[in-house]
Design a protein around this motif. Sequence first.
Motif, PDB file in Angstrom:
ATOM      1  N   GLY A 116       8.864 -34.151   4.071  1.00  0.00           N
ATOM      2  CA  GLY A 116       9.935 -35.100   3.784  1.00  0.00           C
ATOM      3  C   GLY A 116       9.810 -36.421   4.512  1.00  0.00           C
ATOM      4  N   ALA A 117       8.756 -36.579   5.323  1.00  0.00           N
ATOM      5  CA  ALA A 117       8.598 -37.805   6.105  1.00  0.00           C
ATOM      6  C   ALA A 117       8.002 -38.917   5.251  1.00  0.00           C
ATOM      7  CB  ALA A 117       7.698 -37.537   7.320  1.00  0.00           C
ATOM      8  N   THR A 118       8.249 -40.178   5.698  1.00  0.00           N
ATOM      9  CA  THR A 118       7.656 -41.355   5.069  1.00  0.00           C
ATOM     10  C   THR A 118       6.819 -42.089   6.113  1.00  0.00           C
ATOM     11  OG1 THR A 118       9.476 -41.604   3.491  1.00  0.00           O
ATOM     12  CG2 THR A 118       8.119 -43.554   3.930  1.00  0.00           C
ATOM     13  N   PHE A 119       5.564 -42.452   5.755  1.00  0.00           N
ATOM     14  CA  PHE A 119       4.672 -43.176   6.658  1.00  0.00           C
ATOM     15  C   PHE A 119       4.358 -44.530   6.039  1.00  0.00           C
ATOM     16  CE2 PHE A 119       4.014 -38.785   7.830  1.00  0.00           C
ATOM     17  CZ  PHE A 119       3.889 -38.828   9.223  1.00  0.00           C
ATOM     18  N   SER A 120       4.661 -45.604   6.806  1.00  0.00           N
ATOM     19  CA  SER A 120       4.306 -46.961   6.371  1.00  0.00           C
ATOM     20  C   SER A 120       3.065 -47.362   7.158  1.00  0.00           C
ATOM     21  CB  SER A 120       5.468 -47.929   6.638  1.00  0.00           C
ATOM     22  OG  SER A 120       6.596 -47.581   5.850  1.00  0.00           O
ATOM     23  N   THR A 121       1.901 -47.386   6.499  1.00  0.00           N
ATOM     24  CA  THR A 121       0.651 -47.650   7.210  1.00  0.00           C
ATOM     25  C   THR A 121      -0.388 -48.182   6.245  1.00  0.00           C
ATOM     26  OG1 THR A 121      -1.095 -46.668   8.564  1.00  0.00           O
ATOM     27  CG2 THR A 121      -0.150 -45.267   6.859  1.00  0.00           C
ATOM     28  N   CYS A 122      -1.283 -48.969   6.814  1.00  0.00           N
ATOM     29  CA  CYS A 122      -2.479 -49.403   6.078  1.00  0.00           C
ATOM     30  C   CYS A 122      -3.732 -48.816   6.697  1.00  0.00           C
ATOM     31  CB  CYS A 122      -2.568 -50.934   6.070  1.00  0.00           C
ATOM     32  SG  CYS A 122      -1.386 -51.731   4.953  1.00  0.00           S
ATOM     33  N   ALA A 123      -3.551 -47.899   7.658  1.00  0.00           N
ATOM     34  CA  ALA A 123      -4.709 -47.280   8.324  1.00  0.00           C
ATOM     35  C   ALA A 123      -4.345 -45.849   8.661  1.00  0.00           C
ATOM     36  CB  ALA A 123      -5.093 -48.045   9.583  1.00  0.00           C
TER      37      ALA A 123
END
Length: 926
Positions: free
Chosen positions: A31-38
């Motif tokens: 259910g988690a959200t990850f905001s990443t470009c790496a």
Amino acid sequence: MKKVLLLFGLAFPFLLKAQQDQIDYTSANDGATFSTCAGFIIDSGGQGGPGYSDNEDITITFCPPDPANDEIFIQFNLFNLDAVGGSADSMFVYDGDNTGAPLIGSYVDNELEGIVLAASATNPTGCITIRFVSDASGGGRFTAAVTCVAPCTPPIVDAIVSGIAGDSIPACLDVPLDFLNNGSYSPSGFNIVSYEWDFQDGSAPVAQENATHTFTEPGYYTPRLVVVDENGCESMNSTGLRVYVAPRPSFEGFPTDTTICLGQSISIEATPETYGNTWNGFPNSSTIADGCVDDEQYGIAQVHTLELGGYIPGATLTDISDLQSVCIEIEHSFIGDFVLQVQCATGQTVTLHQQGGGSANLGEPVQADNVDCDDPSTIGVGYNYCFTPTATQTWVDVAVGGASIPAGDYAPVGNLNDLIGCPLNDVWTIIFTDNWAADDGVIFGFSINVNPALLAENITIDVVVPEHQDSSYWTSSYPWGSISDNNNLFQGTPDQVGQYTLNYEVIDNFGCINDTSLVVNVEEPPVVQALDDILVCNTTGTDVVQLGATVTANGFSNLVYEWTSPDNLDNPNIINPNATVTGEETFTITVYPQGAPQCYSDDQMTVTVAIPENFGFDSDFFVCPGDEEFLFAADSLALESFEWISGGSVIGTNFSNYLPAGEYQASLVDSSGCTNDTLFIIDTQDKIILNDFSLVCDDTLFMFGNQGVTTGVWSVLDDLDVTFIDENDLNTNAVYEGMGTVGFVYSEDVCNDSDTTYVDFNRYPWTEARDSVLCRGSVYYVEALHLEQNETYSWDNGYEAQATNIDEPGEYTVTVSNSCGSYSHTILVDFILCDLEVPNVFTPNGDDLNDFFQLKEYDGLENFEIAILNRWGNVIRVYTSPDFKWDGTNEAGEELGEGVYFYNVKTETWNGEILEKHGFVQLIRE
């Protein structure tokens, strides 16, 4: 619907380095959200782990940090889900920030392997949501990289070489070429911000718009210019440049260095039409300038490209057998967690290796973690591995523990047939993705090997040197030489000793200037000096003599030797032949360089074979007892000199001379120059003195006397029969088979001397007598053997005679004696029972008188048996021991009645004599 973006078009932006976030697909992140470009996505088994678990159902959302400017991409470099069980393990991908967004697709087995996912243009969030579900059995693995790029259109590259465009650019070795950007641009309106030239010859790329490069090896090259615009988009097209670097002319057959004599002419001709050369081949390999595999960007694909060319225009791979091999030179620790793929320009991709194999290694890696790409000591040794259509075993099939997989041919885990349709004249790519930070390595190079029959032509670079005078010529000139009109012939006669270099240049059909040279060494003629004259003294007047000379070559090799009088030589053309000479002969040697007989020197030597004068006397002498010196005298000799030498000193120079006893050297030189040296001894012969032999106890005498006597003969007084082994040898053996006194005489007739000695011959005493066994009561008269030499006899029982009487058993010794000593002999005498004595009446009444029937004596009996019978012949008792006692009872112990009984006895004495006795006995009981 599935949104599939080919890795090739997006690979280069993915290589930008940044600190990665590891995103574990575990229940903790459900259910988690990850905001990443790496980001690096990995299943719940973790790095190097066994893979995900059963009964998982995990949903995670991935978003770009700046949706207005970034577009997120998710690339699955490993996707291997269990497809067996009640329901296949599955991954569901949604175009949005939750599972209510449109479904991009559901994926099982390996359907997402190598696939890149991206949000659609209508997705306002720019996010992608992924739900993973596993069933109750089986297992598998997956990893993916999360990156962001701005959408782009690849820029277009164009270039020229030194003002020349096209695919047939000639070039010379070691001559710099200018590689120029020729209007490359970005169609999207962005500006190009970086340029990089790769000359495809193993040299490091050059990050410049325009570059100067020098090729150091001949061959066919396809230089590439890669440009990147300010949007991060990278060019994908080929420059189309094809550079042909000509090999140097072969100069095959060009004259070599030479050495000549001063005054000798030379004529040196070059043949430029024979100096052509050819290069064959085509570029199908790439040496990677930076193939270091570090641990900073696991899960991110590292891409290395190679541009093929020279094949039939528009040619594609139509038969997988035409793809002979895909080879990679690599060293890497732990093959269990990386993916290796090959991709052509259309994006068609085949996985060569996909994890597996555990801790097995490639090549010989340095096991310490973290390769330092700037420190060669941390970089191991690469092995060359080729993936072919015919190999049957993958790396995993041969992997064993932590051992290195041997170099050689292997099968890919994917199917090479998936490359059917790939264009040949285009860019090919090796893609390496490492999923674990605990291992690393280096890729040194890779190659794509295609059937040469698909080449547009057999790619060759032919170098031709025209015969024109302005294309090939001698550039050196000397006052004593001249060059022909066509500039290819040099002639002349040097007028000074020295070293002259002649240079020759050619301009080939590529316009390349190359030269070569040779050196002419001008020397004085070789100098020969024959050996000194030789005198050989030989009593036959003929001898074989080795001639010889010393030569100063003055820089020449391949010298010719010529001796005169060749009929007398075994080989007149070597420096040291053997000559057969009788008397006196002069030989001449001439030496010159091969092919230049006018450049010579010579010398002579004389050989004389002479018969030497002889002394005329033996080498050793002696004088008789009483004389003091020996007179040497001889006829007149033709001598130059004569010397008597004793103790190293000359004691006389006359041939005739008196000399006392001693050691001498007589040395003469005759009129021909021959020497004759003889060592000899003059010795005084000793007077004959024989040793005294008073007694010899054998028939052989070793005679000897003083050692000074040289000749003589043995004789015997009284004409006795004596045999000499050598009657002339003073130290010999004499054999006399008789006894008595013998007179021996040794005499010699040189000095008329003799001596006599007397010898008593006797023999060692010896005798023997016989052992004997007699019946008791007898007397043994024994007589010892008599020999002539026995003088006295003595028995140890007191008898002093040759014979004696013996009536008791025992050992008896007789001793004989004479002047040579004594000898003893022992005999054994024994007396045995010769009859069996028993009573004829016995009274078993218990009065201790004659109570038993028994033997009166039984010593020495063996194998005894007695049977007692009644008057009717019935056996009533049997005894087997000679000490038996019959008490008148039967076998049951019952008393028998009075009367006559019979007996039979059979026995054997100790010496084997059989005794038997039959009779009767009367039993009385009163």
